[in-house]
Write an enzyme that holds these catalytic residues in place. Structure first.
Site, mmCIF file in Angstrom:
data_model
loop_
_atom_site.group_PDB
_atom_site.id
_atom_site.type_symbol
_atom_site.label_atom_id
_atom_site.label_comp_id
_atom_site.label_asym_id
_atom_site.label_seq_id
_atom_site.Cartn_x
_atom_site.Cartn_y
_atom_site.Cartn_z
ATOM 1 N N GLY A 51 -8.175 -7.421 4.918
ATOM 2 C CA GLY A 51 -8.952 -7.482 6.156
ATOM 3 C C GLY A 51 -8.271 -8.196 7.300
ATOM 4 C CG MET B 230 -2.496 -7.434 9.579
ATOM 5 S SD MET B 230 -0.818 -7.057 9.188
ATOM 6 C CE MET B 230 -0.973 -6.458 7.531
ATOM 7 C CB CYS C 294 11.044 -39.889 -11.010
ATOM 8 S SG CYS C 294 11.959 -41.035 -9.977
ATOM 9 N NE ARG D 233 -5.161 -4.838 -3.741
ATOM 10 C CZ ARG D 233 -5.815 -5.023 -2.627
ATOM 11 N NH1 ARG D 233 -5.201 -4.909 -1.472
ATOM 12 N NH2 ARG D 233 -7.084 -5.321 -2.635
ATOM 13 C CE LYS E 114 -3.860 -0.116 2.185
ATOM 14 N NZ LYS E 114 -4.818 -0.272 3.260
ATOM 15 C CB SER F 100 15.832 -40.877 -11.736
ATOM 16 O OG SER F 100 14.591 -40.244 -11.559
ATOM 17 N NE ARG G 263 -6.619 3.946 4.899
ATOM 18 C CZ ARG G 263 -7.860 3.565 4.613
ATOM 19 N NH1 ARG G 263 -8.137 2.299 4.462
ATOM 20 N NH2 ARG G 263 -8.808 4.460 4.474
ATOM 21 C CG HIS H 39 -13.886 -10.621 3.913
ATOM 22 N ND1 HIS H 39 -14.197 -11.926 4.218
ATOM 23 C CD2 HIS H 39 -12.643 -10.401 4.399
ATOM 24 C CE1 HIS H 39 -13.190 -12.463 4.882
ATOM 25 N NE2 HIS H 39 -12.235 -11.553 5.010
ATOM 26 C CE1 TYR I 10 13.681 -37.570 -15.677
ATOM 27 C CE2 TYR I 10 15.799 -37.533 -16.797
ATOM 28 C CZ TYR I 10 14.878 -38.176 -15.991
ATOM 29 O OH TYR I 10 15.145 -39.414 -15.476
HETATM 30 C C1 PEP Z 1 10.778 -41.697 -4.816
HETATM 31 O O1 PEP Z 1 11.153 -42.289 -3.817
HETATM 32 O O2 PEP Z 1 10.853 -40.471 -4.942
HETATM 33 C C2 PEP Z 1 10.167 -42.429 -5.927
HETATM 34 C C3 PEP Z 1 9.842 -41.821 -7.046
HETATM 35 O O3 PEP Z 1 9.890 -43.729 -5.725
HETATM 36 P P1 PEP Z 1 8.613 -44.281 -4.948
HETATM 37 O O4 PEP Z 1 7.734 -43.115 -4.660
HETATM 38 O O5 PEP Z 1 7.989 -45.259 -5.871
HETATM 39 O O6 PEP Z 1 9.230 -44.873 -3.758
#
Ligand code: PEP
Ligand code: MG
Length: 905
Positions: free
Chosen positions: A108, A110, A857, A343, A30, A789, A99, A459, A877
């Site tokens: 709302g 604070m 993963c 804002r 503000k 991974s 304010r 609100h 990835y």
């Molecule tokens: C993990 O442990 O992050 C994984 C992908 O394997 P899971 O969840 O199957 O144990």
């Protein structure tokens, strides 16, 4: 002004002319924006801002910084000079508002105190100056009421009750019908309440009023409501709030005065136009609180054309300046327009996507900035289903479409019930006449919020939009009776517990459960709806364009966690560039479970071989289908991971069965053997027991059977001119030796299949990094792995020592409440702990093997904040469930494109 001889390094107070919009950390949103508007030459009532730094000192030490008082004095002097009157001056008082205003908007949550500076004498001066005695006494009673409640901590109902009593004594309905003499009496009453409840007189010294109000605003940072809101919105607890002291302008000086809120675009659809609400003869808080019915902003043109035209001009200036949707609060005091706040406005998810592309088309922002204007959470919200418009429905009312979504649940009429019922697993819709900050818990617990009063800026609407929760507000034909817990509309009665459905995109309210259909955004990702088509949905167009921006910018590739052809195909449609995790365990369930049971129970090598031989073609067929679905894309197949006992019957059930059979003296041989095996394999901590690579090492032939199935399937696909790109992944490795053994055996099998089929297979072999030891010895492990991974699910479990299946339900709520973490580390990567291991392991792995492929993963692969982290530490990835792929693509694009510094929350 008192002299301060010590050199001062920190400045705690900034005049509105000194700040700018980029100083939100210091001046709060503000304050920074008031300064920006002041410097743009817009009509902002003069004032100054006390910094968040001052608040932090106060919160840390319990005392305001020593220098603060003098600085406030200096700024107040300057303000008084500018305004030509002194704070509380008896014959012509300067009044100010105090304010709160934190870096991130907390609507709302604070405190605010208006009309500071009034006292028994100056109220007379104000009456004379304004030529309106009623107004002066009304302002005074509001001050005592607000001050009593927020600064002195007196129960607000005591004032409300006294006001009600005054109205009924006079036999009037609304407070505007009370006259000066009534209000005078009310002031006396209010002062008595203060004296009794707070044990002190209402302070007549205007400076004391101001100082106490400033302190109360600091304190409100740590109020329960504010803390809860911050947790919900993931706003850090250590930011503190700034305090804005602003000269008062009055919207309640008669019909030529008023107050309103406006948006430069529709925050629900993104369309440009005149959006907002105006309330004649009212003070600011009345509009946002939704306690009186406003008129649409467009009607201001009839009421006060000059101010309306000026407002439109200012709105255009602001949009071009901020290059974004702005929301605005303004007041008209006797025909003079004043800007009280602006804002960058909150918006619905759909509007965010539309606005971002509209602004690109207007040439106001570029693609990189457009990506900063949206986020994965909004995209996820757009992928929720919607109500089926063709379904037979009973519509019972319609309100304002305040926050989109399709919510179905049982009607509840108070927050307490909303929380209680939702805790026991019920879906509820919270129905109120209007909400206030005390309803926050209930709003969080509910699927959706329905109110009978208040506009798009009430609100309920503002908070629901912020939370991404469905909301219909201002459904005026609904008579909400919170005491009797029911609503009535045109003869239909909805009692507590009856199911209703509300559509936050159309504002429609239905009795009963309305079926839902997929969102157009999902239809688009599924390829059933196309951008660019003549009848293409505007939202789909916008999403399509933003996704293209993200794909162009991102460095991270996005893969899917998918275990079968169907999921793999969906993942592909959603833009997956491969499969990052195919968990093979599901291939061992269902009909095949018996084969696995036999494998586990095998007494002889021959028996084991037999079971493996039967499993092999089944597994191979699974992989052939998977490779078909993922032709040309990498597919990481993880060898069997879960503890063996998961494939065996439940120990208790089996024990009971055997015991019963034994009592009848007809115990079955097979059951007895099974029970023995179940006992033998029973583990106290199965997640830390015989699973992953350990299984592969103790059950001869298991992993090699899987490797053979992969290799033969790949060879078959190659023979069919396909392009299978399998990668074999070993789970739960803790030391390179484990990996080396499995790898050697796998290499042999692959070589055999290659020789037998005459095909070169090029199967990469890598490992999960999901144990701390693996991460700590990643340099060694990389000797034997072509890729890593990161299994951040297990890594989180083992780094924290949290059993992942147990802790979230048992004590995480307590941990979240105590602020030990703001979000579960199973949801968003714990950067400092787990994340630092990922980073170090990635570096160590690459030091050994520069071309080591790195991915993740665990569940974190689809979590927006975590995706940014994985981008930063240089992974190749992320892999996540198919439905989260668009979110991961978008966030990877956002992570890679540089922000121009706007704060979008
Ligand atoms: C993990 O442990 O992050 C994984 C992908 O394997 P899971 O969840 O199957 O144990
Ligand atoms: Mg794991």
């Amino acid at each position: 002004m008192s002299e301060n001889k010590e050199p001062r390094t920190v400045k705690f107070v900034y005049d509105f002319t000194e700040g700018n919009k980029d100083l939100k950390d210091l001046l709060g949103g503000k304050g920074a924006n008031l300064a920006e508007m002041t410097n743009l030459g817009l009509p902002v009532p003069p004032g100054f801002t006390i910094t968040t730094e001052a608040c932090k000192v106060y919160l840390d030490s319990g005392e305001e910084p020593v220098a603060l008082r003098d600085e406030v004095t200096a700024h107040l002097d300057a303000l008084e000079q500018k305004m030509g009157k002194k704070l509380g001056q008896p014959d012509n008082p300067l009044l100010v508002s105090v304010r709160s205003g934190a870096k991130f908007s907390m609507p709302g949550m604070m405190d605010t105190v208006l009309n500071i500076g009034l006292g028994d004498k100056s109220v007379q001066g104000l009456a004379k100056q304004a030529g309106d005695e009623r107004f002066a006494w009304d302002s005074y009673r509001r001050l005592i009421q607000m001050f009593g409640k927020t600064v002195l901590g007196i129960d607000g109902e005591l004032f409300e009750d006294a006001l009600e009593a005054a109205k009924s004594a006079k036999k009037v309905q609304v407070d505007t019908d009370l006259e000066a003499t009534d209000l005078k009496k009310l002031v006396t009453k209010f002062k008595k309440i203060v004296k009794t409840e707070a044990g002190r007189d209402f302070p007549q010294d205007p400076r004391e009023q101001m100082d106490l109000a400033i302190k109360a605003v600091f304190d409100s940072w740590n109020g329960d409501r504010a803390k809860l809101y911050r947790r919900q919105e993931r706003i850090p607890h250590d930011l503190g709030t700034a305090v804005n002291v602003c000269s008062m302008v009055f919207g309640n000086l008669g019909p030529d005065s008023g107050t309103g809120v406006a948006f430069t675009r529709d925050p629900a659809s993104g369309h440009q136009g005149v959006y907002g609400d105006y309330l004649q003869n009212a003070q600011g808080e009345d509009v946002v609180a939704g306690i009186r019915n406003t008129v649409p902003l467009a009607e201001l043109e009839q009421i006060d054309k000059k101010s309306y035209d000026q407002l439109m001009q200012i709105m255009e200036t602001l949009e071009n300046h901020y290059k974004d949707l702005c929301d605005i609060e303004f007041t008209i005091e006797r025909g003079q327009l004043w800007m009280l706040q602006t804002r960058v406005g909150k918006r619905t998810a759909g509007a965010a996507f539309r606005i971002a592309t509209q602004l690109v088309d207007q040439g106001l922002i570029d693609e990189a900035e457009a990506l900063q204007r949206v986020n994965g959470a909004q995209l996820a919200q757009l992928m929720f289903p919607r109500f089926d418009e063709d379904a037979k429905v009973q519509m019972i009312g319609r309100g304002i479409a305040a926050s989109p979504g399709a919510a179905v649940g049982k009607a509840v009429f108070d927050s307490y019930t909303a929380i209680k019922w939702s805790r026991s697993g019920e879906k509820v819709i919270l129905i109120r006449r209007e909400t206030n900050p005390d309803d926050l818990d209930g709003m969080i617990a509910a699927e959706g919020i329905l109110t009978s009063r208040g506009g798009k800026t009430s609100h309920a609407a503002v908070v629901a939009r912020g939370m991404g929760k469905t909301c219909v507000c201002g459904a005026e034909e609904l008579e909400v009776d919170t005491k009797r817990r029911r609503l009535t509309v045109n003869g239909t009665v909805v009692e507590e517990g009856d199911v209703i459905s509300i559509d936050g995109s159309s504002g429609k309210v239905y009795l009963g459960e309305v079926p839902v259909v997929p969102s157009p955004v999902v239809e688009y990702f599924e390829g059933r709806m196309h951008a660019g088509a003549d009848d293409a949905d505007e939202l789909v167009e916008a999403v399509h364009r933003i996704m293209a921006f993200a794909d162009r910018k991102r460095r991270l590739r996005v893969r899917a966690n998918a275990d079968n052809a169907e999921d793999a195909l969906r993942a592909r449609r959603f833009g997956a560039q491969g499969i990052g995790l195919c968990r093979t365990e599901h291939m061992f369930l269902g009909d095949r479970r018996e084969l696995v049971e036999r494998l586990i129970l095998a007494d002889s090598e021959a028996e084991r071989e037999e079971s493996l031989k039967e499993l092999l073609p089944l597994q191979k067929q699974d992989f052939v289908q998977l490779f078909e679905a993922t032709d040309g894309l990498p597919v990481t197949i993880r060898l069997l991971d879960p503890p063996l006992h998961e494939f065996l019957p439940d120990i208790t059930e089996l024990s009971v069965r055997v015991a019963l059979a034994e009592s009848r003296k007809d115990a079955n041989e097979n059951d007895l053997r099974l029970l023995q095996a179940v006992h033998r394999l029973h583990e106290q901590n199965p997640m830390l027991g015989l699973r992953g690579v350990r299984l592969g090492l103790v059950i001869p032939g298991l992993f090699t059977m899987q490797v053979r199935a992969i290799a033969e399937a790949a060879a078959e696909r190659k023979a069919a001119k396909g392009d299978p790109r399998a990668e074999i992944m070993i789970p739960l490795v803790g030391t390179v030796q484990e990996l080396e053994i499995v790898r050697e055996e796998a290499d042999e099998v692959i070589a055999e299949v290659e020789a037998a089929t005459g095909t070169k297979l090029k199967l990469a072999i890598g490992t999960m990094i999901e144990l701390p030891r693996a991460a700590l010895t990643a340099g060694q492990i990389a000797e034997a792995a072509q890729f890593f991974s990161f299994g951040t699910n297990d890594l989180t479990q083992t780094v924290w020592g949290f059993s992942r299946d147990d802790v979230e339900a048992s004590f995480f709520t307590a941990y979240l409440e105590k602020g030990i973490f703001g979000v579960s580390p199973f949801e968003t990567i714990d950067k400092d702990g787990v994340g630092s291991l990922v980073k170090a392991a990635a570096e160590a792995g690459r030091a050994t093997r520069p071309d080591l492929k790195l991915g993740v993963c665990g569940e974190h692969g689809g979590d927006p904040e975590s995706v940014h982290f994985f981008h930063e530490v240089g992974l190749d990835y992320v892999s996540c469930s198919p439905f989260r792929i668009p979110v991961a693509r978008l966030e990877a694009g956002r992570a890679a494109s540089t922000s121009t510094g706007s704060d979008h929350r």
